[in-house]
Design a protein around this motif. Structure first.
Motif, PDB file in Angstrom:
ATOM      1  N   ILE A  29       0.843  -1.196   0.000  1.00 40.48           N
ATOM      2  CA  ILE A  29       0.000   0.000   0.000  1.00 40.48           C
ATOM      3  C   ILE A  29       0.882   1.252   0.000  1.00 40.48           C
ATOM      4  N   GLU A  30       0.275   2.410  -0.100  1.00 39.34           N
ATOM      5  CA  GLU A  30       1.023   3.672  -0.090  1.00 39.34           C
ATOM      6  C   GLU A  30       1.806   3.762   1.240  1.00 39.34           C
ATOM      7  N   GLY A  31       3.033   4.230   1.135  1.00 38.50           N
ATOM      8  CA  GLY A  31       3.851   4.423   2.331  1.00 38.50           C
ATOM      9  C   GLY A  31       4.384   3.134   2.946  1.00 38.50           C
ATOM     10  N   ARG A  55       8.814   1.285 -13.072  1.00 36.86           N
ATOM     11  CA  ARG A  55       7.637   1.336 -12.198  1.00 36.86           C
ATOM     12  C   ARG A  55       6.342   1.320 -12.993  1.00 36.86           C
ATOM     13  N   GLU A  56       5.275   0.953 -12.316  1.00 32.15           N
ATOM     14  CA  GLU A  56       3.919   1.058 -12.866  1.00 32.15           C
ATOM     15  C   GLU A  56       3.066   1.805 -11.862  1.00 32.15           C
ATOM     16  N   PRO A  57       2.258   2.765 -12.278  1.00 30.32           N
ATOM     17  CA  PRO A  57       2.242   3.298 -13.621  1.00 30.32           C
ATOM     18  C   PRO A  57       3.491   4.137 -13.855  1.00 30.32           C
ATOM     19  N   GLY A  58       3.885   4.243 -15.134  1.00 35.55           N
ATOM     20  CA  GLY A  58       5.094   4.993 -15.489  1.00 35.55           C
ATOM     21  C   GLY A  58       6.060   4.067 -16.187  1.00 35.55           C
ATOM     22  N   ILE A 105       0.488   8.812 -18.715  1.00 34.03           N
ATOM     23  CA  ILE A 105      -0.703   8.115 -18.207  1.00 34.03           C
ATOM     24  C   ILE A 105      -0.722   8.226 -16.672  1.00 34.03           C
ATOM     25  N   ARG A 106       0.460   8.100 -16.061  1.00 34.79           N
ATOM     26  CA  ARG A 106       0.555   8.191 -14.592  1.00 34.79           C
ATOM     27  C   ARG A 106       0.000   9.534 -14.092  1.00 34.79           C
ATOM     28  N   GLU A 107       0.333  10.587 -14.814  1.00 36.02           N
ATOM     29  CA  GLU A 107      -0.153  11.917 -14.386  1.00 36.02           C
ATOM     30  C   GLU A 107      -1.671  11.954 -14.356  1.00 36.02           C
ATOM     31  N   LEU A 125      -6.647   2.620 -18.272  1.00 41.41           N
ATOM     32  CA  LEU A 125      -5.414   3.426 -18.258  1.00 41.41           C
ATOM     33  C   LEU A 125      -4.262   2.623 -17.656  1.00 41.41           C
ATOM     34  N   TYR A 126      -4.536   1.902 -16.557  1.00 41.43           N
ATOM     35  CA  TYR A 126      -3.467   1.064 -15.975  1.00 41.43           C
ATOM     36  C   TYR A 126      -3.023  -0.003 -16.964  1.00 41.43           C
ATOM     37  N   GLU A 127      -3.982  -0.602 -17.662  1.00 39.65           N
ATOM     38  CA  GLU A 127      -3.616  -1.676 -18.604  1.00 39.65           C
ATOM     39  C   GLU A 127      -2.894  -1.105 -19.830  1.00 39.65           C
ATOM     40  N   ASP A 137      -0.961   1.559 -19.783  1.00 41.08           N
ATOM     41  CA  ASP A 137       0.386   1.818 -19.258  1.00 41.08           C
ATOM     42  C   ASP A 137       1.202   0.519 -19.243  1.00 41.08           C
ATOM     43  N   ARG A 138       0.540  -0.538 -18.787  1.00 35.32           N
ATOM     44  CA  ARG A 138       1.219  -1.844 -18.634  1.00 35.32           C
ATOM     45  C   ARG A 138       1.630  -2.422 -19.988  1.00 35.32           C
ATOM     46  N   ALA A 139       0.736  -2.354 -20.952  1.00 36.22           N
ATOM     47  CA  ALA A 139       1.042  -2.905 -22.287  1.00 36.22           C
ATOM     48  C   ALA A 139       2.296  -2.209 -22.840  1.00 36.22           C
ATOM     49  N   ASP A 153       8.753  -1.329  -9.486  1.00 41.08           N
ATOM     50  CA  ASP A 153       8.001  -0.794  -8.343  1.00 41.08           C
ATOM     51  C   ASP A 153       6.530  -0.869  -8.749  1.00 41.08           C
ATOM     52  N   ARG A 154       5.888  -1.928  -8.344  1.00 46.71           N
ATOM     53  CA  ARG A 154       4.528  -2.340  -8.696  1.00 46.71           C
ATOM     54  C   ARG A 154       4.467  -2.996 -10.063  1.00 46.71           C
ATOM     55  N   CYS A 155       3.473  -3.900 -10.183  1.00 47.86           N
ATOM     56  CA  CYS A 155       3.204  -4.561 -11.455  1.00 47.86           C
ATOM     57  C   CYS A 155       1.721  -4.929 -11.449  1.00 47.86           C
ATOM     58  N   ASP A 181      -0.172  -7.120 -10.117  1.00 48.48           N
ATOM     59  CA  ASP A 181      -0.887  -7.517  -8.890  1.00 48.48           C
ATOM     60  C   ASP A 181      -1.630  -6.321  -8.296  1.00 48.48           C
ATOM     61  N   ALA A 182      -1.083  -5.122  -8.507  1.00 48.30           N
ATOM     62  CA  ALA A 182      -1.732  -3.918  -7.965  1.00 48.30           C
ATOM     63  C   ALA A 182      -3.124  -3.737  -8.552  1.00 48.30           C
ATOM     64  N   THR A 183      -3.317  -4.168  -9.800  1.00 41.43           N
ATOM     65  CA  THR A 183      -4.637  -4.023 -10.419  1.00 41.43           C
ATOM     66  C   THR A 183      -5.672  -4.891  -9.698  1.00 41.43           C
ATOM     67  N   LEU A 184      -5.254  -6.098  -9.281  1.00 38.71           N
ATOM     68  CA  LEU A 184      -6.198  -6.963  -8.551  1.00 38.71           C
ATOM     69  C   LEU A 184      -6.562  -6.329  -7.207  1.00 38.71           C
ATOM     70  N   ARG A 214      -4.500  11.064  -5.951  1.00 39.59           N
ATOM     71  CA  ARG A 214      -5.901  10.597  -5.976  1.00 39.59           C
ATOM     72  C   ARG A 214      -6.123   9.362  -5.085  1.00 39.59           C
ATOM     73  N   PHE A 215      -5.113   8.493  -5.001  1.00 45.33           N
ATOM     74  CA  PHE A 215      -5.273   7.285  -4.180  1.00 45.33           C
ATOM     75  C   PHE A 215      -4.984   7.550  -2.708  1.00 45.33           C
ATOM     76  N   GLU A 216      -3.996   8.412  -2.470  1.00 51.45           N
ATOM     77  CA  GLU A 216      -3.656   8.717  -1.077  1.00 51.45           C
ATOM     78  C   GLU A 216      -4.827   9.427  -0.389  1.00 51.45           C
TER      79      GLU A 216
HETATM   80  P1  TMP Z   1       2.821   4.472  -6.449  1.00 52.57           P
HETATM   81  O1  TMP Z   1       2.384   5.576  -5.562  1.00 52.57           O
HETATM   82  O2  TMP Z   1       3.224   3.255  -5.736  1.00 52.57           O
HETATM   83  O3  TMP Z   1       3.763   4.890  -7.503  1.00 52.57           O
HETATM   84  O4  TMP Z   1       1.500   3.964  -7.259  1.00 52.57           O
HETATM   85  C1  TMP Z   1       0.650   4.815  -7.834  1.00 52.57           C
HETATM   86  C2  TMP Z   1      -0.766   4.503  -7.431  1.00 52.57           C
HETATM   87  O5  TMP Z   1      -1.386   3.696  -8.435  1.00 52.57           O
HETATM   88  C3  TMP Z   1      -0.943   3.771  -6.122  1.00 52.57           C
HETATM   89  O6  TMP Z   1      -1.908   4.436  -5.373  1.00 52.57           O
HETATM   90  C4  TMP Z   1      -1.484   2.420  -6.511  1.00 52.57           C
HETATM   91  C5  TMP Z   1      -2.151   2.668  -7.823  1.00 52.57           C
HETATM   92  N1  TMP Z   1      -2.193   1.529  -8.747  1.00 52.57           N
HETATM   93  C6  TMP Z   1      -3.425   0.968  -9.066  1.00 52.57           C
HETATM   94  O7  TMP Z   1      -4.446   1.387  -8.545  1.00 52.57           O
HETATM   95  N2  TMP Z   1      -3.449  -0.056  -9.958  1.00 52.57           N
HETATM   96  C7  TMP Z   1      -2.338  -0.533 -10.591  1.00 52.57           C
HETATM   97  O8  TMP Z   1      -2.416  -1.456 -11.403  1.00 52.57           O
HETATM   98  C8  TMP Z   1      -1.062   0.078 -10.254  1.00 52.57           C
HETATM   99  C9  TMP Z   1       0.183  -0.417 -10.916  1.00 52.57           C
HETATM  100  C10 TMP Z   1      -1.036   1.097  -9.321  1.00 52.57           C
END
Ligand code: TMP
Length: 219
Positions: free
Chosen positions: A15-17, A42-45, A53-55, A73-75, A77-79, A99-101, A103-106, A165-167
């Motif tokens: 998770i974050e942090g 890293r993903e996204p990015g 896309i990350r922005e 958008l995540y997919e 980025d991943r492709a 840094d993430r792949c 599994d984060a989507t699940l 947005r997620f934090e």
């Molecule tokens: P980060 O802060 O670890 O760089 O990740 C960016 C955010 O994207 C984080 O909140 C988790 C989220 N995320 C998803 O929701 N789905 C995904 O597939 C990925 C790779 C990240």
């Protein structure tokens, strides 16, 4: 122990942090110091297009982004990431530290947003073209602590625009994401769960030990 390998695809989740970004970087620095060819991504990015896309994904102004659009958008980025960075780097014999792949989507779009895991698994498979990490470290951390770390980090970033947005999601969202990660990790041998409350150098030592224990590889 598995057969002799020259390179590995390693991903970090949490998770974050949770401290996963620090650990990904520490492993990358160790490989570099040993002269082992490697890429930190890293993903996204991870690609020029992916960073754009990350922005969109993290921008706090995009609070109206609907779950399906977020997923695509995540997919997307991943492709781009697998085609442009991961596959070619592995083919060249380089280690890939991500840094993430997928599994984060699940965890996030599945359990966090409520999308169907089978659908997500299918899209993950399509975007990654069947490639997957050799080992995935889940840095587990209680959301109260992870979010506090993310908040402190946002406050110390001079140019930063505060929490993304997620934090900004509530504790319940991050609690569900954390549990989803743990359940996923317990069901797949590829994962190694680590305690994100341990200090960074202890975690780093465990990560190196785990890789050495699982793979016949020079590290
Ligand atoms: P980060 O802060 O670890 O760089 O990740 C960016 C955010 O994207 C984080 O909140 C988790 C989220 N995320 C998803 O929701 N789905 C995904 O597939 C990925 C790779 C990240």
């Amino acid at each position: 122990m598995l057969s002799k390998r020259v390179n590995l695809f390693v991903s970090f989740e949490g998770i974050e942090g949770s401290g996963k970004t620090t650990q990904a970087r520490m492993l990358f620095e160790l490989l570099k110091a040993k002269g082992i060819p490697c890429v930190l991504t890293r993903e996204p990015g991870g690609t020029r297009i992916g960073e754009q896309i990350r922005e969109i994904l993290l921008c706090k102004k995009n609070s109206s982004l609907v779950p399906l659009a977020e997923l695509f958008l995540y997919e997307a980025d991943r492709a781009q990431h697998f085609e442009e960075v991961i596959r070619p780097s592995l083919l060249k014999g380089m280690w890939v530290i991500s840094d993430r792949c997928f599994d984060a989507t699940l965890a996030y779009q599945g359990t966090g947003r409520g999308l169907d895991w089978d659908l997500l698994r299918g899209l993950n498979q399509l975007a990654s073209n069947g490639l997957m990490p050799d080992i995935t470290f889940l840095i587990d951390c209680p959301p109260q602590i992870g979010l506090k770390r993310a908040k402190d980090r946002a406050e110390t970033q001079l140019a930063g625009g505060g929490l993304d947005r997620f934090e900004r999601e509530g504790l319940g969202f991050h609690q569900r994401v954390r549990e989803a990660y743990i359940n996923l990790a317990k069901g797949e041998k590829r994962f190694c769960i680590l305690d994100g409350l341990k200090d960074p150098s202890t975690l780093h030592r465990k990560i190196v030990q785990e890789i050495r224990g699982r793979f016949d590889i020079g590290l």
